[in-house]
Scaffold this motif. Structure first.
Motif, PDB file in Angstrom:
ATOM      1  N   VAL A 166      -0.422   2.852   7.060  1.00 40.34           N
ATOM      2  CA  VAL A 166      -0.807   3.640   5.884  1.00 40.34           C
ATOM      3  C   VAL A 166      -1.716   2.805   4.999  1.00 40.34           C
ATOM      4  CG1 VAL A 166      -0.011   4.869   3.828  1.00 40.34           C
ATOM      5  CG2 VAL A 166       1.336   4.984   5.927  1.00 40.34           C
ATOM      6  N   LEU A 167      -2.860   3.355   4.662  1.00 40.32           N
ATOM      7  CA  LEU A 167      -3.771   2.746   3.694  1.00 40.32           C
ATOM      8  C   LEU A 167      -3.580   3.438   2.354  1.00 40.32           C
ATOM      9  CD1 LEU A 167      -6.208   1.089   2.673  1.00 40.32           C
ATOM     10  CD2 LEU A 167      -7.689   2.888   3.619  1.00 40.32           C
ATOM     11  N   ILE A 168      -3.299   2.662   1.317  1.00 36.27           N
ATOM     12  CA  ILE A 168      -3.176   3.181  -0.044  1.00 36.27           C
ATOM     13  C   ILE A 168      -4.381   2.704  -0.834  1.00 36.27           C
ATOM     14  CG2 ILE A 168      -1.827   3.128  -2.169  1.00 36.27           C
ATOM     15  CD1 ILE A 168       0.664   2.727  -0.434  1.00 36.27           C
ATOM     16  N   VAL A 169      -5.084   3.625  -1.452  1.00 30.53           N
ATOM     17  CA  VAL A 169      -6.249   3.293  -2.263  1.00 30.53           C
ATOM     18  C   VAL A 169      -5.813   3.289  -3.720  1.00 30.53           C
ATOM     19  CG1 VAL A 169      -8.621   3.903  -2.848  1.00 30.53           C
ATOM     20  CG2 VAL A 169      -7.736   4.410  -0.563  1.00 30.53           C
ATOM     21  N   GLY A 170      -5.777   2.082  -4.314  1.00 33.08           N
ATOM     22  CA  GLY A 170      -5.382   1.955  -5.711  1.00 33.08           C
ATOM     23  C   GLY A 170      -4.075   1.224  -5.878  1.00 33.08           C
ATOM     24  N   ALA A 171      -4.078   0.145  -6.675  1.00 32.35           N
ATOM     25  CA  ALA A 171      -2.885  -0.674  -6.896  1.00 32.35           C
ATOM     26  C   ALA A 171      -2.396  -0.569  -8.327  1.00 32.35           C
ATOM     27  CB  ALA A 171      -3.156  -2.136  -6.528  1.00 32.35           C
ATOM     28  N   GLY A 172      -2.376   0.654  -8.867  1.00 33.55           N
ATOM     29  CA  GLY A 172      -1.701   0.900 -10.127  1.00 33.55           C
ATOM     30  C   GLY A 172      -0.220   1.110  -9.870  1.00 33.55           C
ATOM     31  N   PRO A 173       0.550   1.523 -10.879  1.00 32.99           N
ATOM     32  CA  PRO A 173       1.992   1.715 -10.685  1.00 32.99           C
ATOM     33  C   PRO A 173       2.334   2.689  -9.569  1.00 32.99           C
ATOM     34  CG  PRO A 173       1.476   1.667 -13.021  1.00 32.99           C
ATOM     35  CD  PRO A 173       0.167   1.692 -12.295  1.00 32.99           C
ATOM     36  N   VAL A 174       1.544   3.755  -9.411  1.00 35.10           N
ATOM     37  CA  VAL A 174       1.842   4.742  -8.373  1.00 35.10           C
ATOM     38  C   VAL A 174       1.581   4.174  -6.988  1.00 35.10           C
ATOM     39  CG1 VAL A 174       1.267   7.025  -7.468  1.00 35.10           C
ATOM     40  CG2 VAL A 174       1.407   6.667  -9.938  1.00 35.10           C
ATOM     41  N   GLY A 175       0.420   3.553  -6.794  1.00 41.76           N
ATOM     42  CA  GLY A 175       0.098   2.980  -5.497  1.00 41.76           C
ATOM     43  C   GLY A 175       1.029   1.855  -5.105  1.00 41.76           C
ATOM     44  N   LEU A 176       1.399   1.012  -6.058  1.00 43.26           N
ATOM     45  CA  LEU A 176       2.297  -0.098  -5.759  1.00 43.26           C
ATOM     46  C   LEU A 176       3.701   0.403  -5.422  1.00 43.26           C
ATOM     47  CD1 LEU A 176       1.101  -2.539  -8.561  1.00 43.26           C
ATOM     48  CD2 LEU A 176       0.752  -2.834  -6.090  1.00 43.26           C
ATOM     49  N   THR A 177       4.165   1.437  -6.139  1.00 42.76           N
ATOM     50  CA  THR A 177       5.471   2.007  -5.827  1.00 42.76           C
ATOM     51  C   THR A 177       5.458   2.629  -4.439  1.00 42.76           C
ATOM     52  OG1 THR A 177       5.911   2.443  -8.174  1.00 42.76           O
ATOM     53  CG2 THR A 177       7.236   3.655  -6.567  1.00 42.76           C
ATOM     54  N   ALA A 178       4.389   3.346  -4.109  1.00 41.26           N
ATOM     55  CA  ALA A 178       4.270   3.936  -2.770  1.00 41.26           C
ATOM     56  C   ALA A 178       4.303   2.854  -1.695  1.00 41.26           C
ATOM     57  CB  ALA A 178       2.979   4.747  -2.669  1.00 41.26           C
ATOM     58  N   ALA A 179       3.610   1.748  -1.937  1.00 40.72           N
ATOM     59  CA  ALA A 179       3.578   0.662  -0.954  1.00 40.72           C
ATOM     60  C   ALA A 179       4.964   0.088  -0.722  1.00 40.72           C
ATOM     61  CB  ALA A 179       2.620  -0.433  -1.426  1.00 40.72           C
ATOM     62  N   MET A 180       5.690  -0.154  -1.815  1.00 37.92           N
ATOM     63  CA  MET A 180       7.035  -0.719  -1.669  1.00 37.92           C
ATOM     64  C   MET A 180       7.987   0.268  -1.015  1.00 37.92           C
ATOM     65  SD  MET A 180       7.649  -2.983  -5.128  1.00 37.92           S
ATOM     66  CE  MET A 180       6.923  -1.830  -6.308  1.00 37.92           C
ATOM     67  N   ASP A 181       7.859   1.543  -1.352  1.00 30.61           N
ATOM     68  CA  ASP A 181       8.727   2.557  -0.760  1.00 30.61           C
ATOM     69  C   ASP A 181       8.506   2.626   0.746  1.00 30.61           C
ATOM     70  OD1 ASP A 181       9.505   5.369   0.145  1.00 30.61           O
ATOM     71  OD2 ASP A 181      10.288   5.366  -1.892  1.00 30.61           O
ATOM     72  N   LEU A 182       7.253   2.697   1.172  1.00 33.61           N
ATOM     73  CA  LEU A 182       6.959   2.753   2.599  1.00 33.61           C
ATOM     74  C   LEU A 182       7.422   1.488   3.318  1.00 33.61           C
ATOM     75  CD1 LEU A 182       3.419   4.358   2.439  1.00 33.61           C
ATOM     76  CD2 LEU A 182       5.408   5.358   3.572  1.00 33.61           C
ATOM     77  N   ALA A 183       7.151   0.335   2.729  1.00 31.67           N
ATOM     78  CA  ALA A 183       7.546  -0.928   3.367  1.00 31.67           C
ATOM     79  C   ALA A 183       9.061  -1.028   3.483  1.00 31.67           C
ATOM     80  CB  ALA A 183       6.992  -2.111   2.578  1.00 31.67           C
ATOM     81  N   SER A 184       9.792  -0.478   2.499  1.00 32.76           N
ATOM     82  CA  SER A 184      11.253  -0.506   2.565  1.00 32.76           C
ATOM     83  C   SER A 184      11.773   0.321   3.727  1.00 32.76           C
ATOM     84  CB  SER A 184      11.858   0.003   1.248  1.00 32.76           C
ATOM     85  OG  SER A 184      11.732   1.416   1.124  1.00 32.76           O
TER      86      SER A 184
END
Length: 553
Positions: free
Chosen positions: A8-26
């Motif tokens: 998964v590629l997430i475009v944007g490292a604001g609070p929403v993008g960072l939360t999505a990244a951590m959720d997926l990685a978990s």
């Protein structure tokens, strides 16, 4: 050309993008986050509030303590005060517990939250670095800074994004199974998927100034407050304590006829809102002017590309609605994406994201706009008597203070907004015909109607129910005599991960009427029943997006 591969590629490292990244990685998903800013580059001074639902997410991700420890000093009151000016007479106050008392306070309108994680007041300049550090340290997350995604193509098996390194101009090709645009109000991903924003383009304009003013706290003789609303007949505004010491964010709410940000003298407005004269000294750190809108995208997805947060919806940022709604978007999307990538979810499971999130964000956008319009009307009607001495002034201040409290307590103590929303149009929820309770901003009624959030309870072992939910679906059983073997066996046949959790009904504050509840990882109820359904295989087909026909299990 540099090449990168990920799930998964997430475009944007604001609070929403960072939360999505951590959720997926978990969930064991490999993630790349592309961000145009440098690592450590501070965000704008935007959101000041993390909702209870977002704090629940951070609890599940294991970072809630770091978030809770950030922001204002532990003893600094989180109250919302209403005064004639920041250093003027106080009209009323909405009490909100300080950080040190957040888990223990029992008095006031912002206590007794039905959750282990009540809200938290923290500005985004403190929140985002916490999320960035946590995401960067998490296995399965790669953050690439100073990278701009400019275009992407989709094919049957994935997405290829064309990006460039902003420092070296080197082209980068990023191959992914799916792409999530968390790239803000000017989203490139939204444009590339052909989504359009519609609604109300301008609700209000706000001249906003972030200042350093060490002397201000000594001029305030009342109890400190996280947020102070100035109500006087000359200039109304909002002052936010950013660090509880010497940094403040001041919103000058422009009148309808003040169509340009420079149409009002910034210094005059700031001093009038604060209630200080020309001798008062301050330094402008940044100008943060903004336009309040009510806009929702007409689509949240194009095949393998999705949008979340401000990329999908823009509205008045009252009570942090925008960021917190974006985090809710991410949480809803990520467990669904993980299910498809892990193989137990049908590709049609992905249809649920837009079907669930677009209607609720449309509804909340109206809540935010209508509340903003009501507040704007109140500001326009401030009588001059509020600044008078004597009985007439006291009476005017009393009336205005009560009106301000009644209007705004629902915004700052918004249990309904947090816990009352439900997904009544979802294709992956087994609706049973019962209408959910009304959805409102301030209050809510706990319910087990499919689509609603499962009522919170504390388990016999002292854990929160949220801490016991499995990574996919959790079957709550209120009574060990209820036969769940058909459900457990059907889950195994469909390869849907299922956690069985026996719950002592006597420990529940809410009267659960059904002995069986199927709960999703985002804590929404997917099904309920008095016994296992007649067609358990059909139920799990529905839950994983593979049902070929409608029906009630």
């Amino acid at each position: 050309m540099k090449s990168i591969q990920t799930q998964v590629l997430i475009v944007g490292a604001g609070p929403v993008g960072l939360t999505a990244a951590m959720d997926l990685a978990s969930r064991g998903i490999d993630v790349v986050v592309a961000e145009t800013r440098r690592a450590g580059e501070p965000p704008n001074v935007k959101c000041n509030h993390v909702s209870a639902r977002s704090m629940e997410v951070f609890r599940r991700l294991g970072i809630v303590r770091e978030v809770r420890d950030g922001g204002l000093p532990a003893e600094f009151p989180n109250d919302c005060a209403y005064r004639t000016a920041v250093v003027g007479r106080e009209l009323t106050r909405i009490p909100i517990p300080c950080r040190a008392e957040r888990y223990t306070a029992t008095v006031g309108p912002d206590t007794d939250w039905p959750t282990p994680e009540p809200p938290h007041r923290i500005n985004q300049i403190y929140l985002e670095p916490i999320l960035f550090a946590a995401a960067a340290a998490q296995s399965g997350v790669r953050i690439i800074n100073r990278v701009e995604v400019q275009h992407f193509e989709q094919h049957a098996d994935g997405v290829i994004a064309r990006a460039r390194d902003l420092d070296t101009e080197q082209p980068i090709a990023i191959s992914a199974d799916y792409l999530i645009g968390c790239d803000g109000g000017r989203s490139t991903v939204r444009r590339l998927i052909g989504a359009r924003l519609s609604g109300t383009d301008v609700v209000q304009r706000v001249q906003s100034t972030y200042i350093h003013a060490p002397a201000l706290k000594d001029l305030i003789h009342q109890k400190p407050a996280w947020m102070t609303m100035s109500l006087n007949p000359r200039r109304c505004g909002t002052t936010v304590a950013i660090d509880g010491r010497d940094k403040w964010l001041i919103h000058n709410h422009l009148a309808a006829e003040e169509v340009a940000f420079d149409s009002v003298d910034r210094d005059w407005a700031l001093r009038t809102i604060l209630g200080v004269d020309d001798r008062f000294q301050y330094e402008i750190i940044s100008k943060e002017d903004w336009v309040g809108r009510r806009l929702v995208a007409d689509r949240f997805r194009d095949r393998r590309a999705f949008i979340c947060g401000d990329a999908a919806h823009l509205w008045i940022p009252y009570a942090g609605y925008g960021m917190n709604a974006g985090i809710a978007d991410a949480v809803d999307l990520c467990w669904i994406l993980a299910g498809v990538l892990q193989g137990w979810g049908s590709p049609a499971l992905l249809d649920a994201y837009e079907a669930e999130r677009q209607p609720i964000t449309e509804q909340v956008s109206h809540f935010a706009m209508n509340h903003a319009l009501a507040v704007m009307g109140q500001r326009r009607a401030v009588p001059p008597e509020v600044e008078l001495d004597g009985p007439a002034g006291e009476a005017a201040r009393s009336r205005l203070g009560q009106a301000a409290y009644d209007l705004n307590v629902q915004q700052y103590c918004c249990a309904g907004l947090n816990f009352g929303y439900y997904y009544d149009r979802s294709p992956i929820i087994a609706h049973d015909g019962e209408a959910p309770p009304p959805y409102s901003m301030g209050s809510f009624t706990a319910s087990t109607v499919p689509g609603a959030r499962v009522p919170h309870l504390w388990l016999s072992d002292g854990r929160s129910l949220l801490d016991a939910l499995g990574p996919a679906y959790t079957l709550l059983r209120f009574g060990p005599a209820v036969d769940v073997a058909p459900l457990v066996e059907a889950a195994a046949r469909s390869k849907v991960p299922l956690t069985l959790l026996d719950v002592d009904r006597t420990k529940a504050c809410y009267g659960f009427g059904e002995p069986l509840l199927m709960v999703r990882p985002d804590s929404h109820i997917a099904w309920r029943g008095q016994a296992a359904p007649r067609e358990p295989d059909w139920l799990f087909d529905r839950l994983r997006g593979a049902a070929s026909r409608p029906g009630i299990a």
